[in-house]
Design a protein around this motif. Structure first.
Motif, PDB file in Angstrom:
ATOM      1  N   ALA A   2       0.835  -1.195   0.000  1.00  0.00           N
ATOM      2  CA  ALA A   2       0.000   0.000   0.000  1.00  0.00           C
ATOM      3  C   ALA A   2       0.873   1.250   0.000  1.00  0.00           C
ATOM      4  O   ALA A   2       2.002   1.236   0.483  1.00  0.00           O
ATOM      5  N   THR A  15      -4.048   5.829   3.969  1.00  0.00           N
ATOM      6  CA  THR A  15      -3.703   5.037   2.798  1.00  0.00           C
ATOM      7  C   THR A  15      -4.174   5.761   1.547  1.00  0.00           C
ATOM      8  O   THR A  15      -5.334   6.182   1.463  1.00  0.00           O
ATOM      9  N   GLU A  18      -4.260   0.916  -2.151  1.00  0.00           N
ATOM     10  CA  GLU A  18      -3.960  -0.370  -1.514  1.00  0.00           C
ATOM     11  C   GLU A  18      -2.777  -1.086  -2.158  1.00  0.00           C
ATOM     12  O   GLU A  18      -2.108  -1.876  -1.520  1.00  0.00           O
TER      13      GLU A  18
END
Length: 195
Positions: A2, A15, A18
């Motif tokens: 990620a 994040t 991913e």
């Protein structure tokens, strides 16, 4: 793996995607370019969360390292023998920088007229002209900082100051550094210098 974002103080971690690799900032500070899968890159708009995809047709593997300050070109490398290339931001034009320009960690100066990168265990410098076409993008190549093999020290990660007057670089030393700047050991000490 990620890819994430955070503030410079390490707070507000989140994040971004991913799955991705090799993220670099676009000069506008609003976009990040990253690799999705081999030969496919995405320019992500951080405000909107949208992406524009590009494919690098000519290489099985291409590693963008930095944008030129105007955002029109990327300085990239290919794996062994670590050739340097200039690639248009839309990935349609590709030019080898110079047959003598091998190495990695290219960084363009803030005015876009110079470049520094790691090669042969040292830090090299050249004039930069991305409009010059293949083999002449880097000219007047010289070794800026030579490795000190007796002490096991090798300059790495050159980075221009925002005003273009200084160039900072890491100096790696210790076991593993003997392999050269392209493959530094993880157990060595790191110092930062300004040249």
């Amino acid at each position: 793996p990620a890819l994430g974002l955070m503030k410079i103080d390490g707070t507000e971690r989140k994040t971004m995607v991913e799955q991705g690799s090799g993220a670099i900032w676009h000069p506008d500070g609003k976009h990040v370019l990253y690799g999705k899968v081999p030969r496919v890159f995405a320019l992500r708009d951080l405000e909107k969360g949208t992406e524009q995809e590009f494919m690098a047709q000519n290489f099985q593997w291409l590693g963008p390292e930095t944008y030129t300050p105007d955002g029109k070109w990327l300085l990239c490398l290919t794996p062994k023998p670590w050739n340097q290339y200039a690639v248009s931001a839309d990935f349609k034009v590709l030019c080898r920088c110079n047959p003598q320009a091998t190495g990695c960690r290219a960084d363009a100066s803030p005015d876009g007229n110079e470049v520094a990168w790691v090669s042969g265990g040292g830090c090299r410098h050249a004039k930069l002209d991305v409009e010059a076409k293949s083999d002449a993008v880097y000219t007047e190549i010289k070794m800026l900082v030579s490795p000190d093999k007796k002490r096991g020290q090798y300059p790495y990660h050159p980075d221009w100051a925002p005003d273009g007057k200084y160039l900072a670089f890491d100096d790696i030393e210790g076991p593993g550094a003997d392999a050269g700047a392209e493959c530094p050991g993880s157990s060595g000490a790191w110092d930062i210098y300004v040249f």
